[in-house]
Motif scaffolding. Sequence first.
Motif, mmCIF file in Angstrom:
data_model
loop_
_atom_site.group_PDB
_atom_site.id
_atom_site.type_symbol
_atom_site.label_atom_id
_atom_site.label_comp_id
_atom_site.label_asym_id
_atom_site.label_seq_id
_atom_site.Cartn_x
_atom_site.Cartn_y
_atom_site.Cartn_z
ATOM 1 N N ASN A 162 0.844 -1.188 -0.133
ATOM 2 C CA ASN A 162 -0.072 0.111 -0.014
ATOM 3 C C ASN A 162 0.963 1.188 0.047
ATOM 4 O O ASN A 162 0.240 2.359 0.392
ATOM 5 N N PHE A 163 2.063 1.213 -0.291
ATOM 6 C CA PHE A 163 3.113 2.337 -0.359
ATOM 7 C C PHE A 163 2.534 3.494 -1.359
ATOM 8 O O PHE A 163 2.524 4.399 -1.156
ATOM 9 N N ALA A 164 2.054 2.952 -2.580
ATOM 10 C CA ALA A 164 1.720 3.730 -3.691
ATOM 11 C C ALA A 164 0.395 4.761 -3.303
ATOM 12 O O ALA A 164 0.451 5.833 -3.199
ATOM 13 N N ALA A 165 -0.529 3.804 -2.389
ATOM 14 C CA ALA A 165 -1.846 4.545 -1.869
ATOM 15 C C ALA A 165 -1.491 5.780 -0.830
ATOM 16 O O ALA A 165 -1.889 6.663 -0.816
ATOM 17 N N LEU A 166 -0.457 5.237 -0.008
ATOM 18 C CA LEU A 166 -0.180 5.963 1.183
ATOM 19 C C LEU A 166 0.748 7.308 0.679
ATOM 20 O O LEU A 166 0.473 8.417 1.015
ATOM 21 N N SER A 167 1.562 7.281 -0.676
ATOM 22 C CA SER A 167 2.110 8.193 -1.090
ATOM 23 C C SER A 167 1.482 9.407 -1.870
ATOM 24 O O SER A 167 1.660 10.402 -1.812
ATOM 25 N N ASN A 168 0.165 8.990 -2.163
ATOM 26 C CA ASN A 168 -0.753 9.568 -3.039
ATOM 27 C C ASN A 168 -1.685 10.378 -2.116
ATOM 28 O O ASN A 168 -2.383 11.327 -2.520
ATOM 29 N N SER A 169 -1.728 9.692 -1.022
ATOM 30 C CA SER A 169 -2.650 10.552 -0.013
ATOM 31 C C SER A 169 -1.948 12.014 0.701
ATOM 32 O O SER A 169 -1.041 12.056 0.756
ATOM 33 N N LEU A 170 -2.928 12.757 1.197
ATOM 34 C CA LEU A 170 -2.507 13.792 1.975
ATOM 35 C C LEU A 170 -1.788 14.731 1.184
ATOM 36 O O LEU A 170 -0.621 15.201 1.686
ATOM 37 N N ALA A 201 1.892 13.568 0.607
ATOM 38 C CA ALA A 201 2.506 13.466 1.873
ATOM 39 C C ALA A 201 2.217 12.536 2.651
ATOM 40 O O ALA A 201 2.863 12.470 3.908
ATOM 41 N N GLY A 202 1.527 11.641 2.252
ATOM 42 C CA GLY A 202 0.873 10.596 3.087
ATOM 43 C C GLY A 202 1.916 9.676 3.797
ATOM 44 O O GLY A 202 1.873 9.135 4.923
ATOM 45 N N LEU A 203 2.781 9.245 3.128
ATOM 46 C CA LEU A 203 3.869 8.331 3.294
ATOM 47 C C LEU A 203 4.786 8.835 4.580
ATOM 48 O O LEU A 203 5.238 8.363 5.255
ATOM 49 N N GLU A 204 5.217 10.314 4.156
ATOM 50 C CA GLU A 204 6.060 10.696 5.171
ATOM 51 C C GLU A 204 5.560 11.138 6.494
ATOM 52 O O GLU A 204 6.051 10.971 7.708
ATOM 53 N N TRP A 205 4.087 11.395 6.344
ATOM 54 C CA TRP A 205 3.424 11.481 7.466
ATOM 55 C C TRP A 205 3.322 10.448 8.242
ATOM 56 O O TRP A 205 3.224 10.023 9.769
ATOM 57 N N PHE A 206 2.983 9.078 7.824
ATOM 58 C CA PHE A 206 2.754 7.743 8.262
ATOM 59 C C PHE A 206 4.192 7.326 8.974
ATOM 60 O O PHE A 206 4.037 6.953 10.125
ATOM 61 N N THR A 207 5.148 7.566 8.183
ATOM 62 C CA THR A 207 6.519 7.226 8.939
ATOM 63 C C THR A 207 6.757 7.832 10.131
ATOM 64 O O THR A 207 7.254 7.369 10.960
ATOM 65 N N PHE A 208 6.429 9.144 10.009
ATOM 66 C CA PHE A 208 6.823 10.021 11.273
ATOM 67 C C PHE A 208 5.843 9.752 12.507
ATOM 68 O O PHE A 208 6.257 9.572 13.624
#
Length: 261
Positions: free
Chosen positions: A54-62, A65-72
């Motif tokens: 689901n990295f692609a979906a996370l990257s396209n969200s927010l 910046a979804g992946l960055e927010w999720f990692t943080f």
Amino acid sequence: MLINTIILFLRDALPVFWVMSLLLAQGNSLRKNPRWIFWTVPFGLILAALLMANFAALSNSLMGAGLEWFTFLLHGLIYALVLVHLFLFRSALNHYWQLSATALGVLTISINGSYFLVFLDTYWRTAQHYWSLITGTILGFGVCFSAGILIYLLNYALLQRGRPLIWVLLLLFWSTGQLIFTFNLLAQANIISSTSPIWNTGDWITDSSELGMVLNTLMGYEATPTLLQIIFYLLCILLPLLLFSITERKSGAKHKTGVSE
């Protein structure tokens, strides 16, 4: 390809081996059943695979910046779990030990394992010299496994002798360093402003070198830290130590009072 694979292990797999070794050393010193690790690792790998898918979906969200927010946020949760785990250890609430250790292990494996699986899958898909990739995988695993054994033996010996300070510091340094490093991701996504670094030690030890990767895992080393990273790093290390010191003095004072009475 050989060096890249080893660096991949040092960056994404070594933090997992590191924290699992610390938890195993603590659990065995407390004479806890090590069976928790047999379901922590599978659950962590399953979550890592789900995150990878689901990295692609996370990257396209927010707004991208979804992946960055999720990692943080996930590393922030891991840091909070470390504080809870240390509090349980300091308060001798050992019956909650397996729960906190499992949660900490699963989250660590899931976030680091997801990045590890993404890059390892990319390497296998684009590799032209599979022998170098296989050799790098074996060497990288050997380095991480050896480091895990050494950190386990050191901390188990210290915990058995009633000297938990090194163990506490290593766990704090590791969790704080992983959290502070995510500030770079937030800056790349323009979530926080990118400021000039306070110093630059890249001429001595670069972030991308093998030693730089190990130091990043050990204590959150970064060659070009910003003022925000330094302030948060010091606060995340010093405040828990101060709190533990105060609680230890109070418990010592209560114990002395009870003895005198």
